[in-house]
Design a protein around this motif. Structure first.
Motif, mmCIF file in Angstrom:
data_model
loop_
_atom_site.group_PDB
_atom_site.id
_atom_site.type_symbol
_atom_site.label_atom_id
_atom_site.label_comp_id
_atom_site.label_asym_id
_atom_site.label_seq_id
_atom_site.Cartn_x
_atom_site.Cartn_y
_atom_site.Cartn_z
ATOM 1 N N LEU A 64 -5.927 -40.607 14.566
ATOM 2 C CA LEU A 64 -6.267 -40.369 15.971
ATOM 3 C C LEU A 64 -7.571 -39.585 16.117
ATOM 4 C CD1 LEU A 64 -2.753 -39.443 17.406
ATOM 5 C CD2 LEU A 64 -4.083 -41.492 17.932
ATOM 6 N N GLU A 65 -7.802 -38.647 15.204
ATOM 7 C CA GLU A 65 -9.037 -37.863 15.243
ATOM 8 C C GLU A 65 -10.258 -38.746 15.020
ATOM 9 O OE1 GLU A 65 -9.461 -34.920 16.206
ATOM 10 O OE2 GLU A 65 -11.571 -34.661 15.676
ATOM 11 N N ILE A 66 -10.129 -39.702 14.092
ATOM 12 C CA ILE A 66 -11.240 -40.643 13.842
ATOM 13 C C ILE A 66 -11.515 -41.475 15.090
ATOM 14 C CG2 ILE A 66 -11.926 -42.676 12.512
ATOM 15 C CD1 ILE A 66 -10.345 -41.448 10.145
ATOM 16 N N GLN A 67 -10.401 -41.950 15.727
ATOM 17 C CA GLN A 67 -10.570 -42.736 16.952
ATOM 18 C C GLN A 67 -11.203 -41.894 18.063
ATOM 19 O OE1 GLN A 67 -6.776 -44.351 18.009
ATOM 20 N NE2 GLN A 67 -6.668 -45.755 16.264
ATOM 21 N N ARG A 68 -10.755 -40.639 18.171
ATOM 22 C CA ARG A 68 -11.312 -39.763 19.201
ATOM 23 C C ARG A 68 -12.815 -39.552 19.021
ATOM 24 N NH1 ARG A 68 -12.790 -34.765 20.087
ATOM 25 N NH2 ARG A 68 -12.443 -34.151 17.927
ATOM 26 N N GLN A 69 -13.221 -39.342 17.762
ATOM 27 C CA GLN A 69 -14.647 -39.151 17.482
ATOM 28 C C GLN A 69 -15.450 -40.393 17.866
ATOM 29 O OE1 GLN A 69 -14.935 -38.004 13.390
ATOM 30 N NE2 GLN A 69 -14.193 -35.906 13.746
ATOM 31 N N GLN A 70 -14.900 -41.569 17.556
ATOM 32 C CA GLN A 70 -15.591 -42.812 17.904
ATOM 33 C C GLN A 70 -15.721 -42.957 19.424
ATOM 34 O OE1 GLN A 70 -13.136 -45.696 15.924
ATOM 35 N NE2 GLN A 70 -14.207 -45.513 13.957
ATOM 36 N N ILE A 71 -14.616 -42.628 20.129
ATOM 37 C CA ILE A 71 -14.645 -42.719 21.596
ATOM 38 C C ILE A 71 -15.664 -41.735 22.174
ATOM 39 C CG2 ILE A 71 -13.295 -42.273 23.688
ATOM 40 C CD1 ILE A 71 -10.848 -43.321 22.113
ATOM 41 N N ASN A 72 -15.680 -40.510 21.631
ATOM 42 C CA ASN A 72 -16.638 -39.505 22.112
ATOM 43 C C ASN A 72 -18.076 -39.947 21.890
ATOM 44 O OD1 ASN A 72 -14.623 -37.835 22.972
ATOM 45 N ND2 ASN A 72 -14.642 -36.507 21.168
ATOM 46 N N GLU A 73 -18.335 -40.536 20.711
ATOM 47 C CA GLU A 73 -19.690 -41.023 20.428
ATOM 48 C C GLU A 73 -20.089 -42.116 21.409
ATOM 49 O OE1 GLU A 73 -19.542 -40.160 15.587
ATOM 50 O OE2 GLU A 73 -19.561 -42.209 16.356
ATOM 51 N N GLN A 74 -19.144 -43.025 21.706
ATOM 52 C CA GLN A 74 -19.445 -44.097 22.643
ATOM 53 C C GLN A 74 -19.679 -43.541 24.055
ATOM 54 O OE1 GLN A 74 -19.906 -47.332 21.818
ATOM 55 N NE2 GLN A 74 -20.604 -47.575 23.935
ATOM 56 N N ASN A 75 -18.859 -42.538 24.432
ATOM 57 C CA ASN A 75 -19.024 -41.917 25.749
ATOM 58 C C ASN A 75 -20.380 -41.238 25.883
ATOM 59 O OD1 ASN A 75 -16.554 -42.710 26.699
ATOM 60 N ND2 ASN A 75 -15.498 -40.807 26.144
#
Length: 737
Positions: free
Chosen positions: A505-516
């Motif tokens: 989930l942390e990896i996914q969160r980082q990816q989402i934050n980068e995209q945001n």
């Protein structure tokens, strides 16, 4: 307007009861002398000018003086002599105060009391009328404080020197000493820096550097809150934050801070602070075209907070002068003009505040058509504003300069001054400075929110600790060794599973934050590009208007001049749309109630209809996109143009009503009606083949609307149309101009 900043310092936090108790318990030694001096200083610096407090200060200081003589305590003696001078000064006995100060200097020199010598020179600087002489003694005090190693007092005197230059409108000198003071305070980790930040904000306001001024003003507020400063100094800080927002034309923010400052001043019952901030609120009311409210507030302050201070009276006269000038009561305005001219001089070269006074003088002289006096005043105003680096004042002076040139038919100079006005106005309110200001506001608000988040997180941690304790106690009572082992094994296994899931989930969160973050950057870039496009379109239209104006100076044909003038009006109608779009955060829609108000104001100014035609605006807040707003603006321009030219012949007076309201759902109705001569009885469709009429009907078709024109006690034009997207109507307003 002539806005005023309050000068405020934090009050003493001494407790007189505790000091009296310590004095009663102390033996006759140097410690008792210092306690007596502290108590005397408390009464001297106590808020207000009560005679009993000054008498107490004098009596206690005499005790300290006598005890110092008996103990042969030279430091105490030197402090007592200087404190006596300050008490005399506060009582208004300047002659004895000056004599005591000279005695303090002589005594400290004779006994090599370096720090006392510094304090004596600082006091001595108060009595000299010449600014540079005052500064000379302040600088001497700074040197002696530096020699004595008294860094805090050295920094304080540097701050006072900066304030002296600021009061005398020398912001560059003031800023250098204030920055030196700030750096010295920081080296000793002094926390109460709000006073220095407040003064730095003031000098940057004098220089017209509003982003820097706002930065220091917000730092002053933040620091005052951090050190729990609730004294009059906080009122001064709030007042100056309001001043900066006023100059930035953010009226709501200015009003919020001034009312906070006003409440603190009333709580402390300080007449000068209440009057100062009340007068600033009057300036805001004048800007908001609430002159009668401003007049009412001045009269209330005269009754509840009377003042005999001449500077205060002249500031009040200044406000009254501007109120009556704006109300076109030139006879009453002339009375206050003469009072101001006598006090400040016709060139405003006496008693300070030159720029503010000259601005009002120039507006008044233009209003009563004394052009020789006006040009002399406005040139001096521009010179002073340029030397102070204040582009806001210069831009406003060029605008009225342009109007005066136009009134006299000097079109080449009018174009030059209008271009200078636009250039300087853009430099103050657009581009990088606006971004800096918005960034400062966001940063300040973010810090407030971060503090709230930290508090909530701390509360959550306390709750979490309590929950963990409850779980442990429960497990002890209901668990057994076997169950505990199995339970621990189960927990361990669950922990491993959850850990793996959390890592994913942390990896996914980082990816989402980068995209945001990427999306945010792209959105900001697009918004910036849209603003730049609208800005350039507006500027290009203004250039075309100026070119047409220049061309008109070389034409003798009345029809050609009329055609050029009509084209200028149409281009200005479109220019207003793009100006509003790049100045606001909403790049998609235009507030038509604002737009109609600005367009009518422009038409009134162009045709000088104040004494002939009365305009009534009855509009709701309607937000339209550019595709609807531009055609609608051109239709209004054509209709008003025709009404001004043809509806009221032979200097006939009349009324024009402009109404824009919602009918139902997304349908809206625009009405432009006058009570003029109307259409002739034999008017028929073939007579509609004029450019203006065809333009209105063609633009109505462009927005898929219905066009209706009929006689109804004059001419009435009705256009109904449908808005493309849905918006909530926030409020409705009805205004007569």
């Amino acid at each position: 307007m002539f806005l005023i900043n309050t000068k405020g310092n934090a009050q003493s936090v001494e407790n007189p009861d505790e000091l009296n108790k310590k004095i009663a318990e102390a033996q006759n030694n140097t410690k008792k002398v210092e306690l007596l001096l502290r108590l005397s200083s408390y009464y001297l610096n106590k808020t207000g000018e009560i005679k009993a407090d000054l008498d107490n200060a004098d009596r206690i200081n005499t005790q300290a003086n006598l005890l110092s003589d008996r103990l042969k305590y030279k430091v105490g003696k030197g402090k007592s002599i200087l404190l006596g001078a300050q008490i005399y000064r506060e009582k208004g006995d300047i002659e004895n105060a000056l004599e005591k100060t000279k005695n303090a200097i002589a005594y400290s020199k004779k006994n090599n009391l370096i720090e006392q010598q510094a304090a004596s020179y600082a006091e001595f600087s108060i009595y000299d009328a010449d600014v540079e002489q005052k500064a000379k003694y302040k600088k001497l005090a700074i040197q002696f404080y530096k020699k004595a190693g008294a860094k805090e007092k050295q920094a304080t005197t540097l701050k006072e020197l900066g304030e002296l230059y600021s009061i005398n409108e020398q912001p560059d000198k003031a800023e250098s000493f204030l920055l030196e003071s700030l750096a010295l305070y920081k080296t000793i980790k002094y926390k109460k820096l709000q006073g220095v930040y407040n003064l730095l904000s003031e000098v940057n306001t004098q220089k017209g550097n509003y982003p820097e001024s706002l930065k220091f003003a917000l730092l002053a507020e933040k620091t005052a809150i951090a050190v729990n400063d609730t004294s009059l100094q906080l009122s001064s800080i709030y007042n100056h934050v309001g001043l900066v927002y006023y100059y930035l034309r953010q009226n709501d923010d200015a009003e919020e801070y001034w009312y906070k400052a006003f409440e603190i001043a009333k709580k402390h019952n300080d007449t000068e602070y209440v009057r100062t901030i009340g007068e600033n609120l009057c300036s805001l009311l004048i800007r908001q075209k609430k002159e009668k409210n401003a007049l009412k507030l001045i009269k209330e302050m005269q009754v509840k907070f009377p003042s005999s201070n001449m500077e205060r009276i002249m500031k009040e006269n200044y406000l009254l002068f501007n109120i009556y000038r704006i109300l076109n009561d030139n006879a009453t305005a002339a009375i206050y003009y003469r009072k101001l001219a006598d006090f400040y001089g016709k060139n405003a070269d006496r008693n300070g505040n030159s720029i503010a006074i000259l601005r009002s003088f120039a507006s008044y002289q233009y209003q009563i058509k004394k052009y020789d006096d006006f040009y002399r005043t406005v040139k001096r105003l521009d010179t002073l504003a340029a030397s102070a680096g204040n582009n806001l004042i210069r831009s406003e002076s060029y605008l009225i300069w342009f109007k005066a040139d136009s009134s006299r038919g000097d079109y080449l100079n009018a174009i030059k001054h209008y271009q200078l006005y636009k250039s300087l106005s853009d430099s103050v309110f657009k581009g990088e400075k606006s971004k800096q200001i918005n960034s400062l506001q966001i940063e300040f608000e973010s810090e407030k929110k971060d503090k709230n988040i930290d508090l909530l997180q701390q509360q959550a941690k306390v709750q979490q600790i309590q929950i963990q304790k409850d779980n442990v106690i429960r497990s002890v009572f209901i668990g057994s060794v076997v169950v505990l082992i199995l339970f621990l094994a189960f927990l361990y296994n669950s922990f491993r599973i959850k850990k793996k899931k959390n890592e994913a989930l942390e990896i996914q969160r980082q990816q989402i934050n980068e995209q945001n973050e990427l999306n945010k950057k792209m959105l900001i870039e697009k918004e910036w590009l849209l603003k730049e496009i609208h800005h350039r379109v507006k500027n290009n239209l203004q250039i075309v208007i100026s070119l047409l104006n220049t061309q008109s100076a070389y034409l003798d044909n009345e029809d050609a001049l009329m055609a050029i003038q009509n084209s200028q009006h149409r281009m200005h109608a479109m220019s207003l749309i793009h100006q509003k779009l790049y100045q606001s955060d909403n790049l998609a829609n235009i507030d038509m109630s604002w737009y109609i108000y600005e367009l009518i104001s422009y038409m009134k100014e162009c045709f000088n209809t104040d004494n002939k035609i009365h305009f009534v605006l009855d509009t709701e807040k309607v937000c339209l996109d550019v595709a609807k707003a531009v055609p609608l603006g051109l239709i209004i321009n054509e209709a008003i143009n025709n009404a001004i030219k043809y509806a009221f012949p032979s200097n006939r007076k009349g009324e024009v009503i402009i109404s824009l309201k919602k009918i139902e759902n997304n349908d809206y109705k625009l009405i432009i009606a006058d009570n003029g001569v109307g259409l002739p009885e034999d008017f028929h469709d073939t007579e509609r083949d004029s450019l203006g009429m065809n333009l209105m009907m063609g633009l109505t078709d462009q927005i898929d609307g219905n066009f209706e024109m009929k006689n109804d006690n004059g001419l009435k034009i009705t256009i109904t149309f449908t808005r493309n997207t849905e918006f909530e109507v926030i409020d409705e307003s009805s205004e007569i101009i």
